[in-house]
Design a protein around this motif. Structure first.
Motif, PDB file in Angstrom:
ATOM      1  N   PHE A  23      40.985  27.927 -15.677  1.00 39.22           N
ATOM      2  CA  PHE A  23      41.407  27.499 -14.337  1.00 39.22           C
ATOM      3  C   PHE A  23      42.741  26.765 -14.404  1.00 39.22           C
ATOM      4  O   PHE A  23      43.664  27.051 -13.624  1.00 39.22           O
ATOM      5  N   GLY A  27      46.124  28.309 -13.104  1.00 38.74           N
ATOM      6  CA  GLY A  27      46.696  27.574 -11.974  1.00 38.74           C
ATOM      7  C   GLY A  27      48.133  27.170 -12.221  1.00 38.74           C
ATOM      8  O   GLY A  27      49.010  27.380 -11.375  1.00 38.74           O
ATOM      9  N   PHE A 309      42.389  20.680 -10.355  1.00 42.63           N
ATOM     10  CA  PHE A 309      41.682  20.748 -11.637  1.00 42.63           C
ATOM     11  C   PHE A 309      40.789  19.521 -11.814  1.00 42.63           C
ATOM     12  O   PHE A 309      39.653  19.628 -12.301  1.00 42.63           O
ATOM     13  N   LEU A 312      37.585  19.917 -10.000  1.00 49.16           N
ATOM     14  CA  LEU A 312      36.692  20.804 -10.761  1.00 49.16           C
ATOM     15  C   LEU A 312      35.918  20.016 -11.819  1.00 49.16           C
ATOM     16  O   LEU A 312      34.688  20.155 -11.944  1.00 49.16           O
ATOM     17  N   ALA A 337      35.819  27.287  -8.713  1.00 53.95           N
ATOM     18  CA  ALA A 337      36.952  27.945  -9.361  1.00 53.95           C
ATOM     19  C   ALA A 337      37.268  29.287  -8.724  1.00 53.95           C
ATOM     20  O   ALA A 337      38.436  29.705  -8.678  1.00 53.95           O
ATOM     21  N   SER A 342      40.436  26.593  -3.693  1.00 50.95           N
ATOM     22  CA  SER A 342      40.859  25.585  -4.678  1.00 50.95           C
ATOM     23  C   SER A 342      42.230  25.914  -5.245  1.00 50.95           C
ATOM     24  O   SER A 342      43.061  25.030  -5.445  1.00 50.95           O
ATOM     25  N   PHE A 343      42.488  27.199  -5.524  1.00 51.84           N
ATOM     26  CA  PHE A 343      43.816  27.602  -5.985  1.00 51.84           C
ATOM     27  C   PHE A 343      44.828  27.504  -4.847  1.00 51.84           C
ATOM     28  O   PHE A 343      45.973  27.100  -5.053  1.00 51.84           O
TER      29      PHE A 343
END
Length: 683
Positions: A23, A27, A309, A312, A337, A342-343
């Motif tokens: 991730f 990212g 991150f 997460l 994820a 989230s991204f």
């Protein structure tokens, strides 16, 4: 031989560590270009057009040395002029003009349209355009590379713009002052001095020939200052993707950072623009990213991606603590994820994800106190409360609207104090019972013996329990309240220091400031409620960037449909378990974690409805729903009989569909340019 520590790690923890690494790497790897524009230069205007301050550039054909010591000239003809402008200091919604003149010498600039090119640039907050009138202003020009003069260069290119013929170019701002970050002249290589084009493009070497002096500076000093316009001469990346371009929201943040860098320099007729939604800490952290990595998309988005991150990682341990299962933690991490959201917010260069991270950290730390209490009446035992208060204060100093969910954390702290008082009652009853038993034993011994008996110690234990829990309550309340209240004031004022001149430009009169630092801090706090017009937070996908041309990208914050269903299932699971607890069909111990999560989720949704930057609170709601989904996975997969088999089959199917939907939305999550014929279907 000692056994390896890694042998003690569970499969779920190892899987989580691998997922977290992928991730973070993915990212950061897709975050954006790290090419910076360097220093900036404010190009001023004048009331008299023939007296406009200007910068004159002299172009030259590049000369290289051969192996035998001789020189070779590469002949170029001008094809593009790329400009990266910063703030346009005109009124909101008013287009600002920029002009470039070509000449054969430093003082021969004709006003003819074939020698003088003028372009209009759209301001950060454009005025509505009537349907029957199409604006010709260049859109999304601020802090992005644009070629505003290309159309005019092509139109008047019959006589050519060979560098040896037209070496001088004068840059002016006819209507309003403009902050210019960089200008790059790009030419096509010719076969000879009068030959044909080869199709190869090079950056034309440029130097500042002259610049208008300001404030009684010398000509040489003015030239050196204007050198900021050409301090990062690289071939611009004009791909229509957010990998190399900023969205309008990011341009507003970058305008704020640019003014922070300029400090107390100002012009009285300027209209200053910048972000007014986020509080001081969030903007200062983003400014730190640009200080480390330059004024680039990567620099602006670095800390938001780290914050995503961080959510997460914290979410994994939070779910693990709530449901006492690493399986629940990994289930949360997997859904988070692959939810695309989230991204998407991690790739957005605004403080949104910073606030989400700090609030999750505050809630997790406060829950640790609520669940475990304090071992001793010592500051070290109150460390979770100190962390919770400071992180809650940091969240408020990212966006003032975080005050609402932070009040939920205060409620959780109060519930922790109540639990601690219940523990006090329990241990106090034990101490009293022990003291009474000791008194009875001593009374029996006095009746049968004449010697002196030792003094009873039971009362001392009662006093010790009372003292210990009184001190625990005092230390807990002092630690949490001080870290939250004093921390919020401290962060707000300390991080206002690098933003002071920006705040004066936005909220006061920089020529004669009247507001003190507390009033300026209050303006930033209120921005979370009354700041710039925010897009509807309930609109998902939330479009950040739409390119143009034959090939372009659309960047949007998309919520994976399967992840959304998982979150809804988690909420349904929580409600179901609460009903079972209320009807006496389930253990009351389940109630604690479910109520905490549902309460946090509800406060997030309430705040989403009215707060500026509402997508941060929507992300919070999704995150808590995913934690509940992790609890549902743990419960059903560990059930007895066919329920566990069915649950495992559903989980496997869900993971496959989650991955498929993630890939389908990846085009918009990671801003992949595609043909316009395809992209037009989504605009």
């Amino acid at each position: 031989m000692k056994k390896s520590r890694f042998k003690n790690l569970s499969a779920y923890l190892i899987a989580f560590l691998a997922l977290a690494f992928v991730f973070l790497a993915f990212g950061l790897g897709t975050l954006g270009s790290a090419v910076s524009t360097g220093k900036s230069y404010e190009l001023f205007t004048s009331s008299k057009e023939d007296e406009n301050p200007n910068v004159v550039f002299r172009l030259s054909n590049p000369v290289s040395k051969k192996a035998d010591g001789s020189t070779e000239t590469t002949y170029l003809t001008l094809k593009h002029v790329y400009v990266n402008v910063g703030t346009l200091y005109g009124s909101a919604g008013k287009d600002v003009s920029i002009r470039l003149n070509r000449g054969t010498s430093s003082n021969s600039f004709s006003s003819s349209s074939s020698y003088q090119w003028t372009a209009m640039l759209e301001n950060l907050t454009p005025a509505p355009v009537e349907e029957d009138k199409k604006s010709t202003a260049v859109k999304d020009a601020q802090f992005n590379w644009v070629a505003p003069f290309d159309e005019q260069i092509v139109k008047n290119s019959a006589d050519g713009y060979k560098v040896q013929s037209y070496s001088y170019y004068r840059l002016t701002a006819p209507s309003n002052n403009i902050l210019v970050n960089e200008i790059v002249f790009v030419g096509e290589k010719l076969t000879s001095s009068n030959g044909e084009g080869t199709g190869e493009f090079y950056v034309i070497p440029a130097q500042v020939y002259s610049a208008t002096p300001y404030n009684h500076e010398t000509n040489e000093s003015a030239k050196r200052r204007a050198g900021a316009l050409i301090d990062k001469q690289k071939m611009p990346n004009t791909a229509q993707s957010s990998f190399s371009r900023l969205s309008p929201e990011e341009s507003a943040i970058m305008a704020s950072i640019a003014e922070m860098r300029l400090g107390n320099t100002y012009a009285e007729k300027n209209v200053y623009h910048g972000d007014t939604v986020y509080n001081t800490l969030g903007t200062s952290v983003l400014a730190l990213g640009t200080l480390i990595f330059g004024m680039s998309p990567f620099g602006l988005r670095f800390f938001p991606m780290l914050a995503s991150f961080g959510v997460l990682v914290l979410g994994y341990f939070f779910a693990k603590a709530l449901f006492k299962s690493e399986k629940a933690g990994f289930a949360f991490a997997l859904v988070y994820a692959l939810c695309n959201f989230s991204f998407g917010l991690g790739h957005l260069g605004t403080p949104l994800m910073l606030g989400v991270f700090f609030f999750v950290a505050s809630l997790y730390a406060c829950y640790s106190f609520y669940a475990r209490g304090m071992k001793t009446a010592h500051v070290l035992s109150a460390l979770p409360l100190i962390v919770s208060g400071l992180c809650g204060a940091a969240a408020i100093c990212v966006n003032g609207a975080f005050l609402i969910p932070v009040l939920g954390v205060v409620g959780l702290f109060a519930a922790g104090i109540v639990r601690q008082r219940k523990a006090r009652r329990y241990y106090l009853d034990l101490a009293i019972e022990e003291a009474e038993a000791e008194e009875r034993a001593l009374a029996d011994r006095r009746g049968s013996r004449t010697e002196e008996l030792p003094a009873p110690k039971g009362k001392e234990k009662v006093v010790a329990v009372l003292t210990e829990y009184r001190n625990k309550t005092a230390v807990a309340a002092a630690s949490f309240a001080t870290s939250l209240i004093v921390g919020a004031l401290f962060f707000s004022l300390v991080f206002l220091v690098p933003m002071y001149y920006l705040a004066v430009k936005l909220f006061d009169n920089p020529a004669s400031p009247q507001m003190n630092i507390f009033l300026l801090a209050a303006h930033y706090f209120a921005g979370g409620y009354t700041g710039g017009t925010a897009a509807n937070a309930w609109t998902v996908p939330y479009t950040l960037f739409v390119g143009s041309g034959s090939v372009y990208a659309i960047t949007a914050v998309v919520m994976n449909v399967v992840a959304l269903l998982a979150g809804l299932c988690g909420i349904a699971f929580a409600i179901w378990r609460i009903v079972l607890v209320c009807t006496g069909k389930a253990e009351k111990s389940e109630l604690r974690s479910l109520v905490v999560l549902l309460g946090a989720l509800a406060l997030s949704l309430v705040t989403t409805a009215f707060a500026q930057g509402g997508h941060a609170f929507l992300m919070l709601a999704y995150a808590f729903a995913f934690v509940l989904a992790g609890g549902a996975v743990k419960h059903f997969t560990e059930a007895e009989g066919k329920t566990a088999k069915i649950a495992k089959a559903v989980c496997i199917t869900g993971i496959v569909l989650l991955g498929v939907c993630f890939l389908l939305a990846a085009v918009f999550t990671f801003s992949v340019p595609l043909p316009a014929a395809f992209m037009n279907r989504f605009v």
